[in-house]
Design a protein around this motif. Structure first.
Motif, PDB file in Angstrom:
ATOM      1  N   GLN A 223      65.653 -12.265 -30.120  1.00  0.00           N
ATOM      2  CA  GLN A 223      64.359 -12.032 -30.739  1.00  0.00           C
ATOM      3  C   GLN A 223      63.236 -12.545 -29.828  1.00  0.00           C
ATOM      4  N   SER A 224      63.456 -13.726 -29.266  1.00  0.00           N
ATOM      5  CA  SER A 224      62.403 -14.359 -28.483  1.00  0.00           C
ATOM      6  C   SER A 224      62.129 -13.625 -27.175  1.00  0.00           C
TER       7      SER A 224
ATOM      8  N   GLY B  99      62.105 -10.412 -27.094  1.00  0.00           N
ATOM      9  CA  GLY B  99      61.563  -9.116 -27.469  1.00  0.00           C
ATOM     10  C   GLY B  99      62.601  -8.060 -27.791  1.00  0.00           C
TER      11      GLY B  99
ATOM     12  N   THR C  54      54.910 -15.737 -20.316  1.00  0.00           N
ATOM     13  CA  THR C  54      54.823 -16.437 -21.592  1.00  0.00           C
ATOM     14  C   THR C  54      55.853 -17.554 -21.678  1.00  0.00           C
TER      15      THR C  54
ATOM     16  N   GLU D  66      55.201 -21.548 -22.141  1.00  0.00           N
ATOM     17  CA  GLU D  66      55.543 -22.219 -23.392  1.00  0.00           C
ATOM     18  C   GLU D  66      56.643 -23.256 -23.247  1.00  0.00           C
TER      19      GLU D  66
ATOM     20  N   PRO E  37      51.693 -14.572 -27.575  1.00  0.00           N
ATOM     21  CA  PRO E  37      52.481 -13.580 -26.863  1.00  0.00           C
ATOM     22  C   PRO E  37      52.425 -12.247 -27.594  1.00  0.00           C
TER      23      PRO E  37
ATOM     24  N   GLY F 207      56.783  -9.213 -30.564  1.00  0.00           N
ATOM     25  CA  GLY F 207      58.192  -9.351 -30.216  1.00  0.00           C
ATOM     26  C   GLY F 207      58.450 -10.461 -29.229  1.00  0.00           C
ATOM     27  N   LEU F 208      57.411 -11.104 -28.746  1.00  0.00           N
ATOM     28  CA  LEU F 208      57.624 -12.184 -27.805  1.00  0.00           C
ATOM     29  C   LEU F 208      57.396 -13.536 -28.469  1.00  0.00           C
ATOM     30  N   GLY F 209      57.334 -13.548 -29.770  1.00  0.00           N
ATOM     31  CA  GLY F 209      57.161 -14.808 -30.488  1.00  0.00           C
ATOM     32  C   GLY F 209      58.309 -15.721 -30.106  1.00  0.00           C
ATOM     33  N   LEU F 210      57.999 -16.893 -29.655  1.00  0.00           N
ATOM     34  CA  LEU F 210      59.052 -17.707 -29.064  1.00  0.00           C
ATOM     35  C   LEU F 210      59.690 -18.650 -30.064  1.00  0.00           C
TER      36      LEU F 210
END
Ligand SMILES: Nc1ncnc2c1ncn2[C@@H]1O[C@H](COP(=O)(O)OP(=O)(O)O)[C@@H](O)[C@H]1O
Ligand SMILES: Nc1ncnc2c1ncn2[C@@H]1O[C@H](COP(=O)(O)OP(=O)(O)O)[C@@H](O)[C@H]1O
Ligand code: SF4
Ligand SMILES: [Mg+2]
Ligand SMILES: [Mg+2]
Lengths: 346, 365
Positions: free
Chosen positions: A154-155, A157, A216, A220, B356, B359-362
């Motif tokens: 998920q992370s 994408g 990203t 992060e 982000p 879909g790039l939520g970390l």
């Protein structure tokens, strides 16, 4: 040689003032019986500060991949001579027992390559491959690992991640596979990620997605990133520091802004002058670098770029020019006759 | 009259199933209704991602692929209506340059033999020594290259040999399919400059196919942007970066890195979702709608947009229902499809890095 430090926090456990990865005088020679010895990497110094992004650029064959493979002990031992030193968080990687080194590579340093297929197991589902890492290196239970694997996908994408875990590598597109590789690389929260041409095989819109993802992630997670590429455009937007390699040596290094604003080496300048820029008027002529990368001189005899260099003088042929600061202390150059301001292509 | 006119061109490859009784179960619509016009002495560039049908289009122009529908008119003649000797006569006026021209050649064939093969095939009688010297000179190789073998040359020189072979019959049209993509960056410019110089000297017309938009823009007068078998935008090269009208072109342009940190940090990137859909089953309506950051609830998924000219942009064609509104800014890309410029989030800001994209939520360990 120093690398500009980023305003990011130092990682605990790291020696104060020492870079996370410190490479000194790394030299790699391939010598198989009956073949001429090839010095692929010739005295590379490299510092990677925790949390920073370092770019290595150069044309094919310039020694980018061999540098990173040798530093991580991935070249094998037969027919390869490696000298110099490589320290990761103070530990000597070149003289570390194999099992310890493997543990460091699995957990603290991760790598992704141009072709994810070469690192993925074709007969195992990607879920199996990711959970294995999580069980082995992070000690999760099977069920925890499966949940974690789904959230990792998920992370990076990949939607519908629970279903995707059941896919085999060949069922995924190239961009998707590269995302899986990144998820696997990040599974153990490494402190250093080495990405060797991670987007070269991908279409440009997919490449932009992957680069954005890397950008990203490093921001992060504070992971340090070494990005290897032949594309100057890619490093321009992503790297704190850039090293330009030619024929096994660094010929110019600088923080990205001074490098692109004032390329001093005829090769760096030549590369910039030979690619068309989308944002500039179309009529600007391209100025190619003459000859080809194979027209090279052994460094012992002089500047390896000299056969192709338009600024060459006799003194370029008196042994290798030293890598020395020009102007800014972090801007290093290996050239007898830097490109004057008026002739730079910026 | 234009030198090349392509109208409604379709190339569909049947998908077969079954071993004994082969049945056709569908078709890969590699080229699916393409219109193009190339004026004499100009260059039309064709860009798009791999698999969008560029090579098939180029080959179909030369009638090297079975044309499912549509016409290719070269210098007033409908090539589809020609056969045998008549087609061969037309074909010698159109030649192709490939990514690695010599990959398919016999390694025992000398350069001189490589260059004269097209002449011999078309029934010309030797001796060809003078022509070989002329050709080598035109592409910037020494006369001594004639008696050497292709593998003795570097990638850039090999492409010069490929170009020399392509011009040996004095063609009018050259179709160059990814002519520089296999070459090192420092060499690409040599070949691009050679193509431009030959166009000047020999009055050639080019169809240049490549995935590298920066190179294509440099060399072309006009650019056709392809997506999944169809042309979505045709524009004069000078306008494309300034005023891209199709959402796909906008995304494509914003995805191309520019070797300048100042520019890169200020750029806003429009990111596309997902991957290219299958050409065997292209999406309904606008075939870009599954990835389009500007997709609207009406028209996009059920009405096929035609290539059309917007009033404000004569000479520029676009196949998008909402091109006017996209261009004016009235429509904005969907949330999460824009990567904010780095500059906006540079440094340790209290709010942390920019959000982000979708879909790039970390959720990292
Ligand atoms: N296993 C090997 N044996 C012999 N030579 C090699 C080997 N791997 C790489 N080389 C040579 O080392 C040089 C540097 O290669 P590489 O680091 O892969 O270049 P890059 O990644 O910059 O394209 C090249 O000349 C290549 O041919
Ligand atoms: N001979 C063929 N048979 C079946 N499918 C083909 C054939 N040639 C190309 N295709 C398919 O047609 C589409 C377009 O291919 P191609 O023209 O090579 O694209 P591009 O050159 O833009 O990368 C792709 O989906 C490709 O798989
Ligand atoms: S040292 Fe000399 S030959 Fe080498 S790049 Fe500089 S000017 Fe050119
Ligand atoms: Mg490499
Ligand atoms: Mg192609």
């Amino acid at each position: 040689m120093t690398t500009a430090t980023t305003p990011r926090d130092a990682v605990p456990g790291q020696l104060a003032g020492e870079p996370l990865l410190k490479v000194r005088d790394l030299t790699v020679t391939f010598a198989s019986r009956g073949r001429r010895a090839v010095r692929a990497v010739d005295g590379i110094d490299l510092d990677v500060a925790a949390g920073s992004t370092v770019g290595i650029v150069g044309e094919s064959g310039s020694g980018k991949s061999v540098t990173s493979l040798a530093a991580l002990g991935l070249l094998g031992k037969r027919g390869v001579q490696i000298s110099g030193s490589v320290h990761f968080d103070g530990a000597d990687l070149l003289n570390m027992p194999d099992d310890e080194l493997r543990a460091v590579r699995g957990k603290e340093i991760a790598m992704i390559f141009q072709d994810p297929m070469s690192s993925l197991n074709p007969v195992l589902t990607i879920g199996r491959q990711i959970t294995e890492i999580l069980v082995r290196h992070r000690g999760l239970s099977k069920q925890e690992a499966r949940d974690e694997a789904a959230s990792l996908l998920q992370s990076v994408g990949i939607g519908d991640s629970v279903r995707r875990l059941r896919s085999f590598p060949h069922q995924l597109s190239g961009g998707m596979r590269q995302r899986v590789m990144i998820a696997m690389a990040l599974a153990c929260a490494p402190r250093l990620l080495i990405a060797d041409e991670p987007t070269t095989a991908l279409d440009v819109t997919i490449s932009a997605q992957i680069l954005e993802l890397l950008r990203t992630l490093v921001a992060e997670t504070q992971t340090a990133l070494v990005l290897i590429t032949h594309d100057l455009g890619v490093v321009a937007g992503l790297c704190d520091t850039v090293h330009v390699m030619y024929s096994g040596r660094i010929v110019e290094s600088a923080p990205r802004r001074p490098l692109f604003a004032a390329p001093e080496h005829p090769y760096t300048n030549g590369l910039l002058a030979s690619v068309p820029r989308l944002d500039q008027p179309r009529g600007i002529p391209l100025l190619p670098i003459p000859g080809s990368p194979s027209d090279t001189l052994p460094w012992a005899q002089g500047c390896a770029f000299s056969p192709r260099c338009t600024r060459r003088e006799d003194d370029c042929l008196g042994g290798p020019p030293p890598l020395a600061p020009v102007g800014h202390p972090a801007h290093l150059l290996r050239c007898m006759h830097p490109v004057p301001t008026g002739e730079r292509r910026v | 009259m234009s030198l090349l006119e392509v109208r409604g061109l379709k190339v569909h490859f049947p998908i077969k199933k079954g071993i004994v009784l082969e049945r056709t179960v569908g078709a890969v619509r590699a080229v699916d209704g393409v219109d193009l016009t190339v004026e004499k002495g100009t260059t039309l560039g064709i860009v798009g991602e791999s698999g969008c049908g560029k090579s098939t289009l180029g080959r179909a122009v030369l009638q090297l692929e079975p044309v499912t529908a549509g016409t290719v008119v070269f210098d007033g003649e409908d090539l589809g209506a020609l056969k045998g000797a008549a087609l061969r006569r037309m074909r010698r006026r159109m030649q192709m340059v490939f990514q690695d021209p010599l990959a398919s050649l016999d390694p025992r064939q000398s350069v001189s033999s490589v260059l004269t093969e097209p002449l011999r095939t078309h029934g010309e009688k030797g001796p060809f020594d003078k022509r070989v010297r002329e050709l080598l000179d035109l592409v910037g190789l020494p006369a001594t290259a004639a008696n050497r073998y292709p593998h003795e040359f570097s990638g850039g020189q090999r492409q010069r040999i490929g170009i020399a072979r392509a011009i040996s019959l004095n063609p009018e049209l050259i179709i160059a399919d990814e002519p520089v993509s296999a070459l090192d960056v420092s060499i690409q410019a040599q070949v691009v400059n050679l193509l431009e110089e030959l166009q000047q000297r020999l009055g050639l017309t080019y169809l240049v196919i490549a995935h590298d938009l920066a190179v294509v823009r440099h060399i072309s007068d006009d650019i056709a942007v392809m997506y999944l078998g169809a042309v979505v935008e045709v524009a004069p090269s000078d306008d494309l970066y300034e005023a891209p009208l199709h959402p796909y072109t906008i995304a494509l342009l914003s995805a191309i890195p520019i070797p300048d940190p100042e520019v890169e940090d200020r750029r806003e990137r429009v990111l596309l979702r997902g991957d290219l859909p299958s050409a065997a089953d292209p999406p309904s309506g606008c075939r870009f709608h599954t990835r389009c950051p500007f997709r609207q609830p009406t028209r996009c998924s059920d009405e096929v947009p035609e290539l059309r000219v917007l009033e404000a942009f004569p000479g520029h064609q676009v196949a998008c229902h909402w091109a006017e509104q996209v261009h004016s800014g009235e429509l904005q890309p969907a949330q999460g499809s824009v990567a904010e410029p780095v500059e906006a989030s540079a440094g340790p800001t209290p709010s942390g890095p920019a959000a982000p994209p979708d879909g790039l939520g970390l959720v990292l360990p």
